[in-house]
Design an enzyme around this catalytic site. Structure first.
Site, short mmCIF file in Angstrom:
data_model
loop_
_atom_site.label_atom_id
_atom_site.label_comp_id
_atom_site.label_asym_id
_atom_site.label_seq_id
_atom_site.Cartn_x
_atom_site.Cartn_y
_atom_site.Cartn_z
N GLU A 119 0.77 -1.21 -0.11
CA GLU A 119 -0.24 -0.31 0.26
C GLU A 119 0.78 1.50 -0.34
O GLU A 119 0.74 1.96 0.20
CB GLU A 119 -0.92 0.03 1.22
CG GLU A 119 -2.41 -0.72 1.39
CD GLU A 119 -3.22 -1.09 2.11
OE1 GLU A 119 -2.75 -0.27 3.16
OE2 GLU A 119 -4.05 -2.09 1.96
N GLU A 163 -6.36 -8.39 -1.31
CA GLU A 163 -6.43 -8.34 0.59
C GLU A 163 -8.31 -8.04 0.52
O GLU A 163 -7.93 -7.45 0.70
CB GLU A 163 -5.97 -7.02 1.33
CG GLU A 163 -4.65 -7.49 1.27
CD GLU A 163 -3.93 -5.91 2.42
OE1 GLU A 163 -4.76 -6.04 2.86
OE2 GLU A 163 -2.79 -5.90 2.16
C1 GLA Z 1 -3.90 -2.65 4.80
C2 GLA Z 1 -2.61 -3.21 5.48
C3 GLA Z 1 -2.41 -5.34 5.83
C4 GLA Z 1 -3.54 -4.53 6.97
C5 GLA Z 1 -4.63 -4.62 6.59
C6 GLA Z 1 -5.90 -4.39 8.14
O1 GLA Z 1 -4.85 -3.60 3.48
O2 GLA Z 1 -2.28 -3.54 3.71
O3 GLA Z 1 -1.54 -4.69 6.29
O4 GLA Z 1 -2.43 -3.90 7.54
O5 GLA Z 1 -5.09 -3.39 5.42
O6 GLA Z 1 -5.89 -5.44 8.62
#
Ligand code: GLA
Length: 580
Positions: free
Chosen positions: A158, A234
């Site tokens: 991210e 995700e």
């Molecule tokens: C983002 C991050 C993950 C985690 C999620 C929340 O997507 O990439 O590592 O922190 O948020 O659980």
């Protein structure tokens, strides 16, 4: 050897369209003797791949010593995935977020002169190159085109939510390729125009992180990338908890409906999390959005497989959805049986002050209190002390990261809590000032990544500097009663209490902390993590693989005092009140 590639609309496995049905399972959050069990259960839900981050700070808490044994044996974890007939996705960061201490970055990094995290700054690049020199030789030989399970590797994490230094991402792509990574690379970002553009890099497939509004999110992804497979890297199927808040759950029906939308659209998915596990020891991270909030010990996540490793209603709902799109094995996964309920009594208590010298060396004197980072103390607790010379008044500290119990001549006089923005406390006259400081977990998301921990100066008493500091970092990563020697007896401060309990056979247990205050606990030396009466969590998960038939030992460091000193193991986890 098989080949995995990116096609016009699909992933291609040996040239044929292939849908990735992955689930996140972090090896560093699950006891290594339970890895195979969790992987097998993912297979039974119908998944064909396991995704894991790599937690740099778990492998290299001290610079230059990269551990890959036991709980950190990434090679073994990936091989187990392959042996289960599944694929693997590796996300080596170096930054991983994940509600994990510092998002995986080792604390020693932050003291490197001039370092700019997550950028093309040469000092940072040199450090991450050295890290990848350890990781890539583990992952590269296990790629699918060399007979292993690894099909995808993620670049950073991210990044679009943090920076816009494309040169840094390009460095990572070159570094992965140079290190022998031949499988497709991906990036992941929350699907907003801004984040997707800042987080993308040539040579990596752009993927999204989200848990709802599926058609809209897929459309946004498609706008930013007209060809290639659509993937939600995700798919958030639950959420994490902070101390002092409610326990987060999401409806299995809603999550299953969103999964159905994803699969109906032809997308690939990695479910975050399939099985969350536990932040054993001092490994949890924290958020800071105007106020500091650290994550609880359980990373249950309301995932399909619960923290104890059993199927939940979400497991069955997801399996039913997956069955419409892919073959699902016949074998079932049971729901959690009741864990053994038993009680025990503490039979020895010893004041922390009586054994502190066994747990860490006292460093100093210093004019001003050094941060934990200045004395290379990566995490946990440290005891700060300074002479008071009979003075009293209002004690003011620069910052407490993240909680300090203040004692004058060994008597507790108050607590400074970062999450209450406490900086001042009136203290009585005395000879010696002490602060037992707890790093409650480093921020893992946003601009506060890398901030120092411990007691930050200046420290004043009625406006005059307090000087002559010592600090004693406490080594608490593993602890048994034997480490505490023969001492017994308490004073008014924090104390260790020791109990033993007998088991006919090892089994997973839930240690009930409802009637305790705040502290940490170890079973047979293994650090179960933090507990706190604040909740929401009121039990600690004890992996059965850490227990023996016969007599087992429990050590608890209680910072304040037990409301009721009984030791109870209860049949079910108590993760707390959910929001109505
Ligand atoms: C983002 C991050 C993950 C985690 C999620 C929340 O997507 O990439 O590592 O922190 O948020 O659980």
């Amino acid at each position: 050897m098989a080949r995995f590639a990116i096609g016009e609309r699909d992933f291609l496995l040996d040239g044929e369209p292939h849908r990735v049905l992955a689930g996140a399972l972090h090896y560093f959050r699950v006891h290594p003797d339970q890895w195979a069990d969790r992987i097998e259960k993912a297979r039974r839900m119908g998944l064909n791949a396991i995704e894991t981050y790599v937690a740099w700070n778990a492998h290299e808490p001290v610079r230059g010593s990269f551990a890959t044994d036991g709980a950190l044996d990434l090679d073994r974890f990936l091989r187990l995935i392959g042996e289960a007939g599944m694929h693997a996705i590796v996300r080596p960061g170096p930054y991983i977020c994940a509600e994990w201490d510092s998002g995986g970055l080792p604390a020693w990094l932050f003291r490197r002169p001039g370092i700019r995290l997550r950028s093309a700054e040469p000092g940072w690049l040199a450090e991450i190159d050295a890290y990848l020199d350890h990781v890539l030789p583990i992952v590269a030989p296990l790629q699918i085109d060399r007979g292993g399970p690894v099909i995808l590797l993620q670049v950073e994490n991210e990044y679009g939510a943090y920076g816009d230094d494309t040169a840094y991402l390009e460095h990572l792509v070159r570094r992965y390729r140079g290190g022998g990574i031949t499988v497709p690379l991906t990036t992941v970002d929350q699907p907003t125009d801004d984040m997707l553009e800042r987080g993308r890099v040539d040579g990596a497939l752009l993927t999204g992180s989200f848990g709802s509004r599926v058609p809209e999110r897929l459309a946004t992804l498609r706008q930013h990338q007209p060809t290639g497979p659509l993937m939600c890297s995700e798919f958030w199927d639950g959420w994490f908890d902070h101390w002092g808040e409610h326990h987060h759950t999401t409806s299995a029906e809603d999550a299953a409906a969103s999964l159905d939308e994803l699969l109906a659209a032809g997308a690939s998915v990695s479910i975050y999390m399939f099985h969350g596990g536990t932040d054993f020891g001092f490994t949890n991270g924290a958020n800071h959005k105007g106020a500091y909030k650290s994550h609880v010990t359980s990373y249950d996540y309301d995932a399909p497989l619960d923290e104890t490793g059993w199927a939940t209603p979400k497991f069955r709902a997801f399996r039913d959805v997956i069955r419409r799109y892919a073959p699902v094995p016949e074998e079932d996964v049971p729901t959690a049986p009741a864990a053994p309920a038993l009680t025990a009594a503490f039979d020895r208590t010893v004041a922390l002050s009586a054994v502190a010298d066994r747990l860490g060396e006292e460093l100093g004197p210093f004019d001003a209190p050094p941060a934990f980072d200045d004395v290379e103390h990566p995490r946990g607790f440290g005891i700060y002390a300074a002479p008071l010379d009979g003075r009293s008044g209002v004690l003011v500290v620069g910052a407490v990261r993240d909680r300090a119990q203040v004692l004058v001549d060994g008597v507790p006089v108050g607590v400074l809590e970062r999450d209450r923005h406490d900086h001042a406390l009136r203290i009585p006259a005395g000879r010696r000032l002490e602060l037992l400081v707890e790093d409650r977990g480093r921020v893992n998301y946003g601009d506060r990544l890398g901030e120092p921990k411990g007691l930050l100066g200046p420290v004043t008493l009625d406006g005059l500097p307090v000087t002559g500091w010592t600090v004693r970092p406490l080594r608490l990563d593993r602890l048994t009663a034997a480490d505490l020697g023969d001492a017994a007896g308490t004073d008014a401060g924090a104390a260790f209490s020791i109990a033993s309990f007998d088991l006919d056979a090892p089994a997973d247990l839930h240690l009930d902390t409802t009637h305790w205050g705040k502290g940490v606990a170890w079973v047979n030396g293994f650090h179960l993590g933090r507990y706190w009466a604040r909740g929401p969590q009121h039990t600690l998960f004890v992996p059965g693989t850490q227990l023996v038939a016969g007599t087992n030992e429990l050590v608890v460091l209680e910072l304040h005092g037990f409301r009721d000193p009984a030791v109870r193991f209860v049949p079910r986890p108590l993760l707390g009140q959910v929001e109505e």
